[in-house]
Design a protein around this motif. Structure first.
Motif, mmCIF file in Angstrom:
data_model
loop_
_atom_site.group_PDB
_atom_site.id
_atom_site.type_symbol
_atom_site.label_atom_id
_atom_site.label_comp_id
_atom_site.label_asym_id
_atom_site.label_seq_id
_atom_site.Cartn_x
_atom_site.Cartn_y
_atom_site.Cartn_z
ATOM 1 N N TYR A 483 0.819 -1.151 0.111
ATOM 2 C CA TYR A 483 0.134 -0.031 -0.155
ATOM 3 C C TYR A 483 0.835 1.148 0.002
ATOM 4 O O TYR A 483 0.672 2.225 -0.470
ATOM 5 N N SER A 484 1.947 1.218 0.607
ATOM 6 C CA SER A 484 2.995 2.354 0.541
ATOM 7 C C SER A 484 4.361 1.684 0.956
ATOM 8 O O SER A 484 4.527 0.832 1.613
ATOM 9 N N LEU A 485 5.278 2.190 0.208
ATOM 10 C CA LEU A 485 6.430 1.984 0.097
ATOM 11 C C LEU A 485 7.214 1.920 1.456
ATOM 12 O O LEU A 485 7.164 2.906 2.187
ATOM 13 N N PRO A 486 8.073 0.795 1.741
ATOM 14 C CA PRO A 486 9.034 0.906 3.224
ATOM 15 C C PRO A 486 9.830 2.288 3.275
ATOM 16 O O PRO A 486 10.426 2.538 2.064
ATOM 17 N N GLU A 487 10.094 2.703 4.488
ATOM 18 C CA GLU A 487 10.949 3.515 4.603
ATOM 19 C C GLU A 487 12.514 2.940 4.365
ATOM 20 O O GLU A 487 13.465 3.534 3.865
ATOM 21 N N ARG A 488 12.526 1.854 5.009
ATOM 22 C CA ARG A 488 14.085 1.274 4.885
ATOM 23 C C ARG A 488 13.910 0.361 3.718
ATOM 24 O O ARG A 488 13.395 -0.750 3.698
ATOM 25 N N LYS A 489 14.859 0.382 3.106
ATOM 26 C CA LYS A 489 14.891 -0.176 1.495
ATOM 27 C C LYS A 489 15.212 -1.740 1.983
ATOM 28 O O LYS A 489 14.914 -2.466 0.897
ATOM 29 N N GLU A 490 15.887 -2.027 2.965
ATOM 30 C CA GLU A 490 16.175 -3.318 3.049
ATOM 31 C C GLU A 490 15.013 -4.235 3.315
ATOM 32 O O GLU A 490 14.996 -5.563 3.311
ATOM 33 N N PHE A 491 13.927 -3.608 3.653
ATOM 34 C CA PHE A 491 12.800 -4.274 4.124
ATOM 35 C C PHE A 491 11.939 -4.668 2.846
ATOM 36 O O PHE A 491 11.275 -5.756 3.001
ATOM 37 N N TYR A 492 12.284 -4.109 1.709
ATOM 38 C CA TYR A 492 11.394 -4.384 0.679
ATOM 39 C C TYR A 492 11.716 -5.918 0.066
ATOM 40 O O TYR A 492 10.697 -6.537 -0.045
ATOM 41 N N PRO A 493 12.892 -6.170 -0.198
ATOM 42 C CA PRO A 493 13.182 -7.657 -0.663
ATOM 43 C C PRO A 493 12.556 -8.551 0.325
ATOM 44 O O PRO A 493 12.096 -9.558 0.058
ATOM 45 N N GLU A 494 12.889 -8.202 1.964
ATOM 46 C CA GLU A 494 12.428 -9.130 2.801
ATOM 47 C C GLU A 494 10.841 -9.457 2.655
ATOM 48 O O GLU A 494 10.437 -10.499 2.869
#
Length: 542
Positions: A483-494
């Motif tokens: 719904y909204s992109l994470p602030e911490r980029k490392e969380f996206y692939p996780e």
């Protein structure tokens, strides 16, 4: 100016040349004793070519006394220990240098004034050189999010202090008891960010290094005082030179002072260097606390606190001290809240410098062949962005979920505000859903995860902060809606890697032009610019 050893990054500052040529013969602006001790420490740790080192380079930027925003610092818990430690060494040496130069000036003035009794009596104090102090003693405030990080910083502060000034360190054992894991630590041990091998955990190493091993306390405050005989921890804040605190720790003190008029926080009135380190972690806590603390700095004090008013620098008594304060903001990424603070509260008359970076993105870290569909929605204004996002979800995304017989739908949101709005909407639609937010009770976690995994609930609403604080593997995800992109980029692939492999693995991502800062960290700067500027509204990564 290109950033040393940082590809695709440049320093941008006010004026055409904000860093003057460094004079190596002047010890880079350091007191000779401090320079020699730092050089010995650097060499002993295996470093070479100090002149070209990251820490020396960043120290020179700090020593310019500009306001600084460094938002691409790789943290120690994400295998960035060398870079993180270099930046920490630089700002700690800058702080020590500032404190002891100030002390030397006051000692020099004391000797000067002692020769002129008339001046001592305050009848002929016309020499501006004798105006050498603020309302209170503390000159450096270091804001840190967690006790584990504070332990790291204070320990290194002591190590970088020359031997002459740390003959005795008072209350060190108490400090390690309260800020450590209850064990005695050696001052020569620099590797306290590692996880003890004896302690096994299912959590990833970065989580353990940041939030494990009694590191997660976010309510602390300690004063550091440099005396003729050594260093004193836990001294009265008014007699300390450095205050190391969490935003929450200071907010509590500010709140107490508002309730009890006998109490005050006047020790924040004369802060000359403010360092906000690991600002991105504070964003996962409560950034409004940081704003409140910064707004409290450099105010006129409510009491005199025994200050010699004839020695106070004019900008303090004129209420202009905030224009003479240096603020250093350090984090792993840029954010609108950081930009706002840097623009509104960093008012140093000398100027400011900021890092500008281009990103490669984190899409290669996705381990499964997931089809990622980015859908852009239109936004007319910043104030209407949240409503526009919800409207797009309700009209374009949710009908597909409602009509589908597929279970295992995860909706990921980056803020608690969005979590509440979507929870209320799902409830109004009689949807089958369960909630996994940052305020979930520990005894509910297994129940919620089980409900979703077994298909008893079709949808799980999951927040970025819950991932930050718990880092559980959520099983049973077959359809992912970001719904909204994470602030911490490392969380996206996780999060994307939560998807269970199937022929119809899909990840739908909602974004607008206002999400450009988050978007470029995830898909890369080049792709983000194309996605924001393109007439097309749908983009696919596979």
């Amino acid at each position: 100016m290109p950033a040393l050893n940082m590809s695709n990054c440049n320093w941008r500052g006010t004026g055409s040349c904000f860093i003057k040529d460094v004079d190596m013969t002047s010890y880079y602006g350091l007191k000779p004793r401090f320079y020699k001790h730092w050089l010995e420490s650097y060499t002993a740790s295996g470093g070479s070519d100090f002149h070209q080192s990251k820490q020396r380079s960043f120290f020179s930027i700090c020593n310019s006394y500009y306001d600084i925003m460094h938002h691409n610092k790789k943290p120690f818990y994400l295998k960035g220990s060398e870079e993180d430690s270099s930046i920490m060494d630089a700002y700690l040496m800058h702080s020590l240098n500032h404190i002891f130069r100030g002390k030397d000036l006051m000692v020099k003035n004391e000797r000067k004034l002692s020769k002129n009794q008339e001046t001592v009596d305050g009848q002929n104090l016309e020499d501006d050189a004798c105006l050498d102090r603020g309302f209170t003693r503390p000159k450096v405030l270091i804001l840190l999010p967690l006790a584990g990080i504070a332990r790291r910083v204070v320990k290194r502060l002591i190590q970088l202090t020359p031997t002459k000034h740390k003959t005795n360190v008072e209350d060190l054992e108490r400090f390690y008891e309260e800020f450590g894991s209850g064990r005695t630590e050696s001052m020569g041990d620099d590797n306290d960010s590692e996880i003890p091998k004896s302690k096994k955990s299912a959590k990833p190493p970065d989580f353990q290094a940041l939030l494990g091993n009694d590191n997660a306390n976010d309510h602390f405050m300690v004063g550091v005082k440099f005396t003729n005989r050594g260093i004193k921890l836990y001294g009265d804040f008014y007699t300390s030179d450095v205050i190391v605190a969490s935003p929450l720790g200071l907010i509590s003190k500010i709140g107490d002072a508002e309730v009890d008029k006998e109490k005050d926080v006047d020790y924040l009135s004369s802060i000359e260097i403010l360092i906000i380190d690991h600002a991105d972690v504070m964003l996962m806590q409560n950034w409004s606390h940081v704003n409140t603390v910064v707004e409290q700095l450099n105010r006129l004090p409510s009491k005199q606190h025994g200050t010699d008013i004839m020695r106070i620098r004019p900008w303090y008594s004129d209420g202009q001290a905030r224009f003479y304060r240096q603020t250093i903001i350090l984090g792993s990424h840029i954010n609108p809240e950081f930009n706002s603070m840097f623009n509104q509260h960093c008012l140093n008359y000398r100027g400011k410098v900021k890092l500008e970076c281009k990103y490669k993105g984190v899409l290669p870290k996705i381990l499964i062949p997931a089809r990622q569909i980015y859908e852009r929605f239109d936004v007319e204004s910043i104030t209407g962005a949240d409503d526009a996002r919800l409207k797009y979800f309700c009209e374009k995304v949710f009908p597909k979920i409602k009509d589908s017989i597929q279970n295992g739908v995860m909706i990921f949101v980056s803020s608690y505000f969005e979590f509440v709005r979507l929870r209320n909407y799902l409830k109004s639609q009689d949807a089958s859903y369960c909630l996994f937010g940052e305020y979930i009770k520990p005894n509910e976690i297994s129940h919620v995860r089980g409900q979703f995994f077994r298909g008893e609930k079709k949808i799980i609403l999951y927040t970025e902060r819950s991932h930050f604080y718990f880092r559980y593997k959520i099983r049973g995800v077959q359809n992912l809606i970001i719904y909204s992109l994470p602030e911490r980029k490392e969380f996206y692939p996780e999060i994307v890697n939560f998807l269970e492999e199937s022929d119809n693995m899909n990840c739908t991502v909602l974004f607008s032009r206002l999400d450009h800062l988050r978007l470029e960290r995830i898909v890369g700067s080049t792709a983000a610019k194309r996605m924001v500027d393109s007439e097309k509204g749908v983009f696919v990564f596979a």
